[in-house]
Design an enzyme around this catalytic site. Structure first.
Site, PDB file in Angstrom:
ATOM      1  N   ALA A 181      -2.369  10.576   8.412  1.00 20.54           N
ATOM      2  CA  ALA A 181      -3.775  10.313   8.120  1.00 20.54           C
ATOM      3  C   ALA A 181      -4.389   9.396   9.170  1.00 20.54           C
ATOM      4  O   ALA A 181      -5.536   9.597   9.607  1.00 20.54           O
ATOM      5  CB  ALA A 181      -3.916   9.706   6.723  1.00 20.54           C
ATOM      6  N   ASP A 182      -3.638   8.383   9.587  1.00 27.51           N
ATOM      7  CA  ASP A 182      -4.108   7.490  10.655  1.00 27.51           C
ATOM      8  C   ASP A 182      -4.288   8.244  11.968  1.00 27.51           C
ATOM      9  O   ASP A 182      -5.301   8.091  12.663  1.00 27.51           O
ATOM     10  CB  ASP A 182      -3.098   6.363  10.871  1.00 27.51           C
ATOM     11  CG  ASP A 182      -3.204   5.258   9.843  1.00 27.51           C
ATOM     12  OD1 ASP A 182      -4.334   4.876   9.505  1.00 27.51           O
ATOM     13  OD2 ASP A 182      -2.165   4.775   9.385  1.00 27.51           O
ATOM     14  N   ILE A 183      -3.288   9.029  12.320  1.00 31.02           N
ATOM     15  CA  ILE A 183      -3.340   9.746  13.596  1.00 31.02           C
ATOM     16  C   ILE A 183      -4.478  10.755  13.596  1.00 31.02           C
ATOM     17  O   ILE A 183      -5.233  10.874  14.575  1.00 31.02           O
ATOM     18  CB  ILE A 183      -1.989  10.418  13.893  1.00 31.02           C
ATOM     19  CG1 ILE A 183      -0.914   9.353  14.124  1.00 31.02           C
ATOM     20  CG2 ILE A 183      -2.092  11.343  15.098  1.00 31.02           C
ATOM     21  CD1 ILE A 183       0.503   9.914  14.196  1.00 31.02           C
ATOM     22  N   SER A 185      -7.305  10.694  11.901  1.00 32.38           N
ATOM     23  CA  SER A 185      -8.610  10.042  12.022  1.00 32.38           C
ATOM     24  C   SER A 185      -8.800   9.446  13.410  1.00 32.38           C
ATOM     25  O   SER A 185      -9.903   9.494  13.972  1.00 32.38           O
ATOM     26  CB  SER A 185      -8.786   8.983  10.940  1.00 32.38           C
ATOM     27  OG  SER A 185      -7.723   8.068  10.921  1.00 32.38           O
ATOM     28  N   GLY A 186      -7.732   8.921  14.006  1.00 26.76           N
ATOM     29  CA  GLY A 186      -7.837   8.399  15.366  1.00 26.76           C
ATOM     30  C   GLY A 186      -8.208   9.466  16.376  1.00 26.76           C
ATOM     31  O   GLY A 186      -9.041   9.249  17.262  1.00 26.76           O
TER      32      GLY A 186
END
Length: 408
Positions: A181-183, A185-186
């Site tokens: 999820a972090d990757i 959105s990044g």
């Protein structure tokens, strides 16, 4: 674009040829999502000024001490940046950040929803003064809606979106082994910033961009959502297998396991005839089409496993490659680091840190005419003095601010 010189020690000598050379990014960031976006901007040649808290800094600095005493997440996501530590609860710290933003092309922040605006760094306020500024607000669930103020770590987003429901084995739901999820959105932030910079070159117009981890992860689940919406089918957790393809799994070898994924009937015929030497399996009515193989998955897997056990893993891997059968060895991280594809393609480089040089892999964006920039990972506040001098502060003023805890 940004008028400030890069001024970052160790900047690549060919940085003028990099796609984003001359772009200045100020990022009020922490953890993974925003640092992922800004690190790639730095790879592309942008000047990235990372704004951190006095004292602790980005809390990802303290996740572990695996890399010569530094945190693995931090060294992965923060090379090529300049670190300035400011106390934004102090008027003087906020004034310094505002001056930095006034010289920037892009401002990224991933504080809690509404926190940046309360500090005076809301998109509307900033863009009233700088219409060409690109402001990127990153959050867990977005800036409105009933989940707006919920905590939103990567694992929580994976669970809330349903990603965990399709990940793992039939017995156990799991999160992915990397912060998906972090990757996600990044990387959506990265592509949005690039698109906004391109539009600004043509129109002069800046942008306000919102990236929510929830939205980014939902986008990745499109196939599974459509299966549910239009066929009332929940995609099942299959481990290394595949709900719609057989054979597609890890199979035993004489000394380990190997993953084989045959996606069409020609591939099945080549596997059992050319590799296994049992052509009778090609025309077995249970196996002749993929639909039948999925229907008889257990028999297919048993037949394939009976054959794969005859071979050593490396021998079978080479044989499968020879006949064009999709296959892969089940590497661990040690196997990845030693992978011949990385060494043969010269993907390893050395990056500086406060604890000494470390190994790092080149960014995946490979331009034919210039290598992406891989400058050092900054210590907390390493560039504070240099940046403040650019803003017009004297060494005496900086020392006074440092003594009062406004900067570090």
């Amino acid at each position: 674009m940004g008028s400030a010189d890069t001024g970052h020690p160790g900047a690549a000598t060919d940085s003028g040829e990099l796609p984003l050379a001359g772009v200045t990014v100020v990022s009020l960031e922490q953890a993974v999502a925003a640092p992922m976006a800004s690190r790639h901007l730095a790879d592309f040649g942008a000047r990235v000024i990372k704004v951190e808290r006095v004292g602790e800094g980005d809390f990802a600095r303290n996740y572990d001490a695996a890399v010569h005493g530094l945190a693995s997440h931090f060294v992965w996501l923060n090379r090529g940046k300049e670190s300035i530590a400011l106390d934004l609860k102090d008027d003087r710290g906020r004034k310094l950040l505002r001056e930095l933003i006034s010289r920037a092309d892009v401002f990224i922040q991933n504080l809690a929803p509404g926190a940046a605006a309360r500090l005076g760094f809301g998109a509307d306020e900033l863009r009233r003064e700088q219409p060409g500024l690109i402001v990127v607000n990153m959050s867990g669930y977005g800036t409105d809606g009933p989940y707006r103020d919920r905590k939103a770590y990567d694992m929580l987003i994976q669970a809330e979106t349903g990603l965990c429901s399709i990940t793992g084995t039939p017995e156990t739901a799991t999160k992915t082994g990397v912060p998906s999820a972090d990757i996600a959105s990044g990387l959506y932030a990265l592509s949005s910033i690039q698109a906004a910079l391109f539009r600004r070159e043509r129109t002069g117009k800046g942008a306000t961009i919102e990236i929510a981890m929830f939205d980014a992860t939902v986008e990745w689940l499109g196939h599974s959502m459509y299966m549910q919406m239009y066929q009332d089918t929940q995609v099942q957790r299959m481990g290394l297998s595949h709900a719609s393809i057989a054979p597609y799994d890890a199979y035993p070898t004489a000394d380990g396991r190997i993953l084989i994924g045959v996606q069409n009937d020609r591939g099945w015929r080549a596997l059992v005839t050319d590799v296994f030497g049992v052509p009778e399996l090609a025309d077995d009515p249970r196996f002749v089409t993929n639909i039948e193989r999925v229907r008889h998955r257990a028999e297919v897997d048993a037949a394939v496993a009976e054959q794969t056990r005859r071979f050593a893993t490396r021998e079978l891997d080479e044989l499968l490659a020879k006949f064009g059968i999709p296959a892969a060895q089940l590497n661990d991280m040690r196997g990845l680091i030693a992978h011949p594809q990385l060494s043969a393609r010269d993907r390893w480089r050395e990056v500086g840190t406060e604890a000494g040089p470390i190994r790092a892999v080149l960014p995946p964006m490979t331009f034919s005419d210039v290598e992406m920039r891989m400058d050092p990972v900054p210590a907390l506040g390493e560039q504070t003095d240099a940046v403040l001098i650019e803003l017009g502060s004297t060494p005496e003023e900086i020392e006074s601010l440092r003594e009062e805890g406004v900067v570090q």
